[in-house]
Write a protein that holds these residues in place. Structure first.
Motif, mmCIF file in Angstrom:
data_model
loop_
_atom_site.group_PDB
_atom_site.id
_atom_site.type_symbol
_atom_site.label_atom_id
_atom_site.label_comp_id
_atom_site.label_asym_id
_atom_site.label_seq_id
_atom_site.Cartn_x
_atom_site.Cartn_y
_atom_site.Cartn_z
ATOM 1 N N SER A 154 0.978 -1.374 0.089
ATOM 2 C CA SER A 154 -0.011 -0.012 -0.117
ATOM 3 C C SER A 154 0.865 1.193 0.065
ATOM 4 O O SER A 154 1.683 1.467 0.909
ATOM 5 C CB SER A 154 -0.822 -0.036 1.084
ATOM 6 N N VAL A 155 0.856 1.992 -0.963
ATOM 7 C CA VAL A 155 1.495 3.238 -1.245
ATOM 8 C C VAL A 155 0.532 4.406 -1.757
ATOM 9 O O VAL A 155 -0.091 4.118 -2.571
ATOM 10 C CB VAL A 155 2.758 3.007 -1.996
ATOM 11 N N LEU A 156 0.768 5.524 -1.349
ATOM 12 C CA LEU A 156 0.176 6.739 -1.626
ATOM 13 C C LEU A 156 0.884 7.478 -2.653
ATOM 14 O O LEU A 156 2.104 7.667 -2.448
ATOM 15 C CB LEU A 156 -0.236 7.685 -0.638
ATOM 16 N N ILE A 157 0.477 7.278 -3.993
ATOM 17 C CA ILE A 157 1.462 8.238 -4.889
ATOM 18 C C ILE A 157 0.656 9.543 -5.437
ATOM 19 O O ILE A 157 -0.510 9.424 -5.934
ATOM 20 C CB ILE A 157 1.399 7.155 -6.348
ATOM 21 N N GLN A 158 1.492 10.433 -5.232
ATOM 22 C CA GLN A 158 0.913 11.702 -5.314
ATOM 23 C C GLN A 158 1.751 12.537 -6.813
ATOM 24 O O GLN A 158 2.780 12.553 -6.401
ATOM 25 C CB GLN A 158 0.917 12.750 -4.355
ATOM 26 N N VAL B 86 10.529 5.990 -11.314
ATOM 27 C CA VAL B 86 10.296 5.451 -9.751
ATOM 28 C C VAL B 86 9.664 3.883 -10.150
ATOM 29 O O VAL B 86 8.703 4.095 -10.818
ATOM 30 C CB VAL B 86 9.603 5.936 -8.816
ATOM 31 N N ALA B 87 10.304 2.807 -9.588
ATOM 32 C CA ALA B 87 9.591 1.530 -9.594
ATOM 33 C C ALA B 87 9.432 1.123 -8.299
ATOM 34 O O ALA B 87 10.442 1.145 -7.367
ATOM 35 C CB ALA B 87 10.526 0.638 -10.260
ATOM 36 N N LEU B 88 8.132 0.667 -8.008
ATOM 37 C CA LEU B 88 7.737 -0.128 -6.723
ATOM 38 C C LEU B 88 7.891 -1.474 -7.054
ATOM 39 O O LEU B 88 7.111 -2.197 -7.683
ATOM 40 C CB LEU B 88 6.395 0.398 -6.272
ATOM 41 N N ILE B 89 9.022 -2.245 -6.428
ATOM 42 C CA ILE B 89 9.390 -3.534 -6.679
ATOM 43 C C ILE B 89 9.374 -4.342 -5.165
ATOM 44 O O ILE B 89 9.965 -3.872 -4.406
ATOM 45 C CB ILE B 89 10.728 -3.733 -7.229
ATOM 46 N N PRO B 90 8.561 -5.558 -5.385
ATOM 47 C CA PRO B 90 8.425 -6.406 -4.026
ATOM 48 C C PRO B 90 9.806 -6.909 -3.719
ATOM 49 O O PRO B 90 10.730 -7.369 -4.426
ATOM 50 C CB PRO B 90 7.610 -7.485 -4.472
ATOM 51 N N ILE B 91 10.085 -7.043 -2.292
ATOM 52 C CA ILE B 91 11.460 -7.651 -1.813
ATOM 53 C C ILE B 91 11.248 -8.829 -0.866
ATOM 54 O O ILE B 91 12.253 -9.220 -0.400
ATOM 55 C CB ILE B 91 12.344 -6.629 -1.592
ATOM 56 N N GLY B 92 10.073 -8.892 -0.340
ATOM 57 C CA GLY B 92 9.860 -9.987 0.848
ATOM 58 C C GLY B 92 8.905 -10.934 0.541
ATOM 59 O O GLY B 92 8.123 -10.944 -0.803
ATOM 60 N N GLY C 116 11.548 -0.685 -2.522
ATOM 61 C CA GLY C 116 11.196 -2.030 -2.022
ATOM 62 C C GLY C 116 10.029 -2.184 -1.067
ATOM 63 O O GLY C 116 9.951 -1.732 -0.197
ATOM 64 N N ILE C 117 8.905 -2.814 -1.805
ATOM 65 C CA ILE C 117 7.708 -2.783 -0.887
ATOM 66 C C ILE C 117 7.524 -4.133 -0.733
ATOM 67 O O ILE C 117 8.510 -5.439 -0.802
ATOM 68 C CB ILE C 117 6.644 -2.319 -1.942
ATOM 69 N N HIS C 118 6.606 -4.583 -0.068
ATOM 70 C CA HIS C 118 5.984 -6.103 0.190
ATOM 71 C C HIS C 118 6.857 -6.999 1.138
ATOM 72 O O HIS C 118 7.251 -7.842 0.934
ATOM 73 C CB HIS C 118 6.064 -6.806 -1.035
ATOM 74 N N TRP C 119 7.132 -5.997 2.107
ATOM 75 C CA TRP C 119 7.843 -6.682 3.427
ATOM 76 C C TRP C 119 7.932 -6.009 4.767
ATOM 77 O O TRP C 119 7.299 -4.865 4.786
ATOM 78 C CB TRP C 119 9.805 -6.273 3.047
ATOM 79 N N GLY C 120 7.944 -6.408 5.757
ATOM 80 C CA GLY C 120 7.794 -6.132 7.203
ATOM 81 C C GLY C 120 6.608 -5.650 7.893
ATOM 82 O O GLY C 120 6.555 -5.209 8.919
#
Length: 326
Positions: free
Chosen positions: A74-78, A242-248, A280-284
């Motif tokens: 979940s990311v807010l992109i403005q 900008v790239a939002l890429i999963p790492i977890g 890096g998203i999808h972690w923690g």
């Protein structure tokens, strides 16, 4: 004969008439025996019950790209005056049940009531850690955003949220979000399911945003496979700012490899699409798999070092973190 409960459409290069698939890539399907073998292996690391978060209050709007991490995917992109959310989950659990299932260990990086007006929601697929109906209902009541999603995913949303504004597409379809802003649905190596017997009956995707202020790519959930889909994304769309890429959510590798990349493969995706910056998203946030909570951050740093890439070009995005361009 099984029946697809989400989608009825013609056979295509990623749909066999019953289930969706990623052409030329290994299927991520796992049977009950494999699930049982994983669950009884006893290799799951112990996560903390709670990790402190300093929530951020975003501005009302931004022309230059400004991204704030809420948690997980979940990311807010403005950007370009629009406010967009990827796979929004404000619930305490990533589960169909309120009392069981993965519980969040980090509070949302933005309090729900501190959100600016949301124009659109970008959904990647129907797994519970990405499509959270309780959150979508709250967003619909408060903001009535356009909800953009891949084929079949809309069946779940339409049944649960009367009057939802929904836009649906196949891979490579483009949907307008504003006068000069659009989103294209990009392929991913993943799968879908909301229950038993519905595996891969709805499509999954990433989202590529084209805006006057730059290009932003949300990869969604994905395995690496042979990397062909990422090189094709680069050929079709160019290089993201900008790239939002999963790492977890990658361990154990024998079970997760075809559905979730590890940090080393995330770095390879970064190189394949030639992103200027990655987060890096999808972690923690939710413990879905076996690895220790901080391991994705450590392995990402190691993979970047081995590839000779400056650490600041691909950083792990934690709840409350902000990335601002311009």
């Amino acid at each position: 004969m099984p029946k697809n409960r989400y989608y009825a459409g013609p056979v295509s290069d990623n749909f066999d008439g019953l289930r969706f698939f990623s052409p030329g890539q290994p299927l991520p399907d796992r049977g009950l025996r494999e699930v049982w073998a994983w669950q009884r292996s006893g290799q799951r690391a112990k996560w903390p019950r709670e990790v402190p978060v300093a929530p951020t209050v975003p501005p009302a709007r931004s022309e230059a790209p400004r991204l704030t991490m809420v948690g997980h995917a979940s990311v807010l992109i403005q950007v370009a005056g629009l406010n967009l959310l990827t796979d929004p989950v404000w619930s305490q659990r990533a589960s169909p049940l309120s009392f069981a299932g993965p519980k969040r260990v980090t509070a949302p990086g933005i309090a729900f009531d501190a959100l600016p007006e949301i124009d659109a929601v970008l959904l990647s697929h129907n797994h519970y850690d990405h499509l959270d109906l309780a959150t979508l209902r709250r967003l619909h009541r408060a903001h009535a955003p356009l909800m953009v999603m891949p084929l079949g995913t809309d069946a779940t949303v339409r049944r649960a949220i009367r009057g939802a504004r929904v836009a649906v597409g196949d891979w490579h379809d483009r949907i307008a979000l504003g006068e000069h802003v659009s989103v294209a649905l990009t392929p991913a190596n993943h799968w879908s399911s909301r229950g038993l017997g519905d595996r891969r009956m709805a499509l999954w995707c990433g989202h590529w945003l084209d805006t006057p202020a730059g290009q932003i790519w949300f990869a969604g959930d994905t395995g690496y496979g042979d990397g062909a889909i990422f090189r094709d994304i680069r050929a079709r769309h160019g290089t993201p700012d900008v790239a939002l890429i999963p790492i977890g959510a990658y361990a154990p590798r024998w079970f997760m490899r075809n559905q979730h990349v590890g940090p080393d493969e995330a770095v390879q995706i970064f190189r394949d699409v030639e992103a200027r910056q990655a987060l890096g998203i999808h972690w923690g946030t939710f413990q879905l798999t076996d690895e220790p909570r901080e391991e994705p951050v450590q392995l990402l740093a190691e993979a970047l070092g081995e590839a000779g890439i400056a650490a600041e070009r691909f950083r792990a995005f934690a709840p409350g973190d902000v990335h601002a361009e311009g």
